[in-house]
Structure formats: C-alpha cells, structure tokens
Scaffold this active site. Structure first.
Site, PDB file in Angstrom:
ATOM      1  N   ARG A 248      -1.372  16.778   0.879  1.00 27.44           N
ATOM      2  CA  ARG A 248      -0.377  16.433   1.813  1.00 27.44           C
ATOM      3  C   ARG A 248      -0.601  15.714   2.928  1.00 27.44           C
ATOM      4  O   ARG A 248       0.278  15.165   3.351  1.00 27.44           O
ATOM      5  CB  ARG A 248      -0.011  17.806   2.401  1.00 27.44           C
ATOM      6  CG  ARG A 248       1.345  17.920   3.284  1.00 27.44           C
ATOM      7  CD  ARG A 248       1.930  19.311   3.508  1.00 27.44           C
ATOM      8  NE  ARG A 248       0.971  20.266   3.603  1.00 27.44           N
ATOM      9  CZ  ARG A 248       0.232  20.586   4.869  1.00 27.44           C
ATOM     10  NH1 ARG A 248       0.578  19.865   5.796  1.00 27.44           N
ATOM     11  NH2 ARG A 248      -0.357  21.695   5.014  1.00 27.44           N
TER      12      ARG A 248
ATOM     13  N   TYR B 145      25.369   4.829   3.497  1.00 26.13           N
ATOM     14  CA  TYR B 145      25.270   5.757   2.297  1.00 26.13           C
ATOM     15  C   TYR B 145      25.758   7.206   2.616  1.00 26.13           C
ATOM     16  O   TYR B 145      25.592   7.723   3.595  1.00 26.13           O
ATOM     17  CB  TYR B 145      23.745   5.816   1.886  1.00 26.13           C
ATOM     18  CG  TYR B 145      23.302   6.703   0.939  1.00 26.13           C
ATOM     19  CD1 TYR B 145      23.709   6.272  -0.444  1.00 26.13           C
ATOM     20  CD2 TYR B 145      22.860   7.867   0.912  1.00 26.13           C
ATOM     21  CE1 TYR B 145      23.411   6.989  -1.521  1.00 26.13           C
ATOM     22  CE2 TYR B 145      22.400   8.660  -0.124  1.00 26.13           C
ATOM     23  CZ  TYR B 145      22.665   8.354  -1.410  1.00 26.13           C
ATOM     24  OH  TYR B 145      22.482   9.110  -2.558  1.00 26.13           O
TER      25      TYR B 145
ATOM     26  N   ASP C 188      18.234   0.559   7.003  1.00 21.82           N
ATOM     27  CA  ASP C 188      18.126   0.927   5.483  1.00 21.82           C
ATOM     28  C   ASP C 188      18.098  -0.502   4.628  1.00 21.82           C
ATOM     29  O   ASP C 188      19.226  -1.155   4.462  1.00 21.82           O
ATOM     30  CB  ASP C 188      19.339   1.760   5.212  1.00 21.82           C
ATOM     31  CG  ASP C 188      19.149   2.418   3.687  1.00 21.82           C
ATOM     32  OD1 ASP C 188      18.672   1.671   3.043  1.00 21.82           O
ATOM     33  OD2 ASP C 188      19.700   3.460   3.468  1.00 21.82           O
TER      34      ASP C 188
ATOM     35  N   LYS D 282      15.676   3.096  -5.907  1.00 18.44           N
ATOM     36  CA  LYS D 282      16.800   2.170  -6.472  1.00 18.44           C
ATOM     37  C   LYS D 282      15.718   0.768  -6.958  1.00 18.44           C
ATOM     38  O   LYS D 282      15.052   1.013  -7.896  1.00 18.44           O
ATOM     39  CB  LYS D 282      17.496   1.602  -5.269  1.00 18.44           C
ATOM     40  CG  LYS D 282      18.189   2.855  -4.649  1.00 18.44           C
ATOM     41  CD  LYS D 282      19.300   3.741  -5.507  1.00 18.44           C
ATOM     42  CE  LYS D 282      19.558   4.956  -5.104  1.00 18.44           C
ATOM     43  NZ  LYS D 282      20.396   4.860  -3.666  1.00 18.44           N
TER      44      LYS D 282
END
Ligand SMILES: *Cc1c(COP(=O)(O)O)cnc(C)c1O
Length: 427
Positions: free
Chosen positions: A79, A132, A215, A240
């Site tokens: 983690r 988005y 973004d 993407k």
C-alpha cells in the site's frame, strides 16, 4: 567532432527521448535474477534484512527523517510502495517532465484524492465546463456534502468575466483550486491554460497558492504537457491512452515533490493505489504509447477529412480543422503538438439518425471510453453526458445529433469504409 560522439562519457550524457526509455528506465535487472522485464511483484509485504533496516525504512516513509542523498525509499508494504508501481511512476514522469507521480486504481480515484487533499469545508473549486461525467458528479453531488462548492466556467469567458463571476458569488476569498479539462469532451473545445493560471494567481493569498490541476486524459501524455503551461498538477485516467487496450482501469497524478508528497500520503491512507498486476500491464502499455498514439492521430486526420465532405455530416469537431484567426487556433498552437485522435460530428438529423449510424457500424464498436487500439463510438447526449443538465448540454453543443469517435490503430481505409457504409443506410 566524431571523436566526441564516440567518447563514452559524452554518450552517457545523452538525454534520451521518453519513448527510448519506456522499456528500461528505473528497472535494475540484477535485482530480479537478470530478467529483462520487470516481474510482477505480486506481494503484499517485503522482508526486512534486519530490525534496524525496518526502523530506518519507516522513519522515511512516515516523514520522521529526510532521505539521505541518493537513498531510495525501502520496500515496506504494497500500500506504501511496490516495484511495479514505482518503476511505472518514474516512467510516467518522463513524458510530462514531472518531479513525481502517483498511480491510482482509477482516474476517478486520482481526481477525487486530489480534490479531497487540497480542498477544505468552505472552499470553492473553479472548474471548466464540461468536465468528465464522473468528475462533474463528484464536484456537484459529493463535494457539497463536505461544504465545498464548485463554480463552472466556459471557454468563451475571458479572464475578466471569470473574475467578475467569482466576485458576484462572493467567492473571491474562497477559491482554492482551478480544475481544467482541455480539450473538453466531447466537442474538443480548448481552454487557455495561461488564463487559468492567471485566474489562480489572482485568487492566491501570500503562502496560500491556488492550485491549477489539469485533466490531460484526452491529449496526454504525448500531445500536451500542462505542467509546462503553468499547471501545478496533472491528472490522467490511465484507462484511456496510457493503458490503451481497453483492458484495465487506472489513474495517475503528477506534479512537484511538495504537492505530490501530500497526494501520496492521502493515497497511502485511502489505500486507492493501483495493484502490481495493473502496474505491470501499464508498463507494457507504455512501451508502445508513442507508436499507438501517433498512428491514432494519423488515422484521425484521414477520417476527419472524409467526414468533412460528407453530405450527411453537418459539422466536424476536430482540432486539425481550426483555422488561423480563430482564438481557439492560437490556444491549440500554444498548448498542443497534435490534433489528437478524438473527433465528434453532428449528423444531419437527430437522435434517430445518430442511432441508426451507431447501430449499423460493423468494425467500430459501440462503447464509451476512448484512447484504445480499437475505434470506439458513442452518443454523448444519451450516454457519457446524459447526466449533464439540458441547459448545459445546449450551451456546450452536446446535441442529439452529436456522435463521438475515438480513433484506433486499424487501417484507416477500413475505419472510413465502416463509417461510409453506416452513413449510407437510409432510415
Ligand atoms: C475516463 C475519464 C476519467 C475517469 O477515469 P476512470 O479511469 O474511468 O476512473 C476522467 N477524466 C476523463 C477526461 C476521462 O475520459
């Protein structure tokens, strides 16, 4: 001159292009039995050589002492850190020339973690419209529950108009972040990052700097580098172009050491880092990032050219069609190195004609998402942007006749053939 080129010391100093480093950067084969490729470190925890070493690693991980020069953070627990993630992060830094990167389990977890880290109750977030759908939902439905409010701005508003709007809402002392998505999905409208930086600086108070977060999913990491245009942080849906094969969900945040320390710390405690397997897949994807994206952009130019002259196409939204004299063209030239591989078009008619087109495609798949090797097509008004208010949809040009295509790496003539035959079917 030729002697200098052969001198090994000079050869060592060459600044290789990012695509030349995607296969090897940050990985030491001698630490993995000489394996040419970084193995998948499918492990939750790491064995310390001694108690003293464990103590020393934790001191750095928990900020109790600074790293020695050249000291790397010791491996503790997946983690906190894992070789597949660390090497991937170092490779991602190369494209944007960022100091640090942190990878996440999704683009949304990257975006929400940044917002939660840098915004507090009472703060205001300025954001570009449209963003988005998931980001829009987080800003307008989730953050208000924590006393954080969003104010949207469009690309047609000038610096003065944005400042005036913020003032009229009594928010001039509350703005703490400017969040920008450019080009805006699905119409490819551009936002000038220099203007966004100025808006942020105008609302910064002494030490309290307003952060600009971009973004860059649509254009990056190849065609646009927001950190070079005044952004403090860049976020990606690595699902993407970075992943590029429609087979994983992931995200990334990049920026300078001090901001990324905060992002990374919150990631450690939210536990929304990506897993080693996804990290490994992304490293594999990065090796072909440039060839994939380059091919996709070449194909997009050919498809845009075909659509431009088609009688059943009313308007094409493609960055390569911008003309000198248009303010959007100036922003395009300043911020981008390619028109990219995302295009949309208004079909003659409405939803019925758009749906007939979508239903009759044979090669191109009807699915949301973008940036993958296969071409994907969708209908923003009823799919990705159906949650956007009707008022905003009208304002932003997201009509029922709009179709969005993400161009893949197929032979361009097959993509065009498919579009042509689907447009030819009369309803
Ligand atoms: C897909 C996408 C996101 C969300 O990313 P996920 O990986 O699906 O969580 C954020 N921003 C943009 C521009 C996107 O296209």
């Amino acid at each position: 001159m030729s002697f200098a080129l052969l001198n090994p010391n000079v050869m060592d100093q060459r600044n290789f292009h990012p695509e030349s480093l995607m296969m090897t950067h940050g990985y030491k084969p001698e630490l993995s039995e000489g394996a040419i490729k970084c193995p998948i470190f499918q492990t939750s925890t790491f064995v310390f050589k001694s108690a003293e070493e464990g103590k020393s690693f934790f001191q750095v991980a928990y900020g109790k002492r600074e790293k020695e020069p050249n000291e790397e953070l010791g491996l503790i627990y997946s983690r906190l850190n894992n070789p597949d993630l660390q090497i991937l992060e170092e490779r991602l830094c190369l494209w944007d020339q960022a100091e640090e990167c942190a990878v996440f389990e999704s683009g949304m977890s990257a975006i929400s973690t940044v917002m939660l880290e840098f915004l507090r109750p009472g703060d205001v977030l300025l954001y570009s419209k449209p963003v988005y759908g998931g980001t829009d939902h987080f800003i307008n439905k989730v953050l208000p529950q924590y006393g954080i409010n969003g104010i949207g701005f469009t690309s047609s508003q000038s610096l003065e108009e944005i400042t005036e709007m913020v003032k009229s809402k009594g928010a001039e002392d509350k703005v703490k972040m400017v969040f920008v998505e450019t080009p805006a999905n699905p119409t490819n409208t551009l936002f000038d990052l220099e203007v966004c930086r100025m808006v942020a600086d105008q609302h910064s108070r002494n030490e309290d700097k307003v952060i600009v977060c971009v973004d860059n999913t649509y254009m990056g990491p190849l065609w646009q580098h927001p950190l070079a245009h005044g952004a403090d942080l860049v976020v990606y849906s690595a699902t993407k172009y970075i992943g590029g094969h429609s087979d994983l969900i992931a995200g990334a945040v990049l920026g300078n050491v001090s901001l990324m320390k905060r992002v990374r710390t919150l990631r450690t405690f939210l536990g929304n880092m990506t897993g080693p397997w996804t990290g490994w897949l992304l490293m594999r994807s990065l090796e072909t990032l440039k060839v994939r994206m380059t091919k996709q952009a070449e194909n997009a130019e050919k498809v845009a050219g075909f659509l431009q002259n088609h009688p059943k196409v009313e308007k094409v939204y493609y960055l390569g069609n911008l003309m000198p004299g248009d303010p959007q063209y100036a922003v395009f030239k300043k911020q981008m190195t390619s028109a990219g591989a995302m295009l949309s078009f208004d079909i003659v008619g409405g939803e019925k004609e758009a749906f007939s087109f979508l239903n009759n495609l044979k090669l191109i798949k009807l699915a949301v998402s973008l940036g993958s090797t296969e071409s994907l097509v969708e209908h923003p008004a009823t799919m990705t942007h159906s949650d956007v208010s009707e008022e905003d949809r009208n304002l932003l040009g997201i009509s029922e006749k709009l179709v969005r295509i993400s161009i893949g790496v197929e032979h361009y003539s097959d993509i065009i053939w498919d579009i042509e035959q689907a447009l030819a079917i009369d309803i």
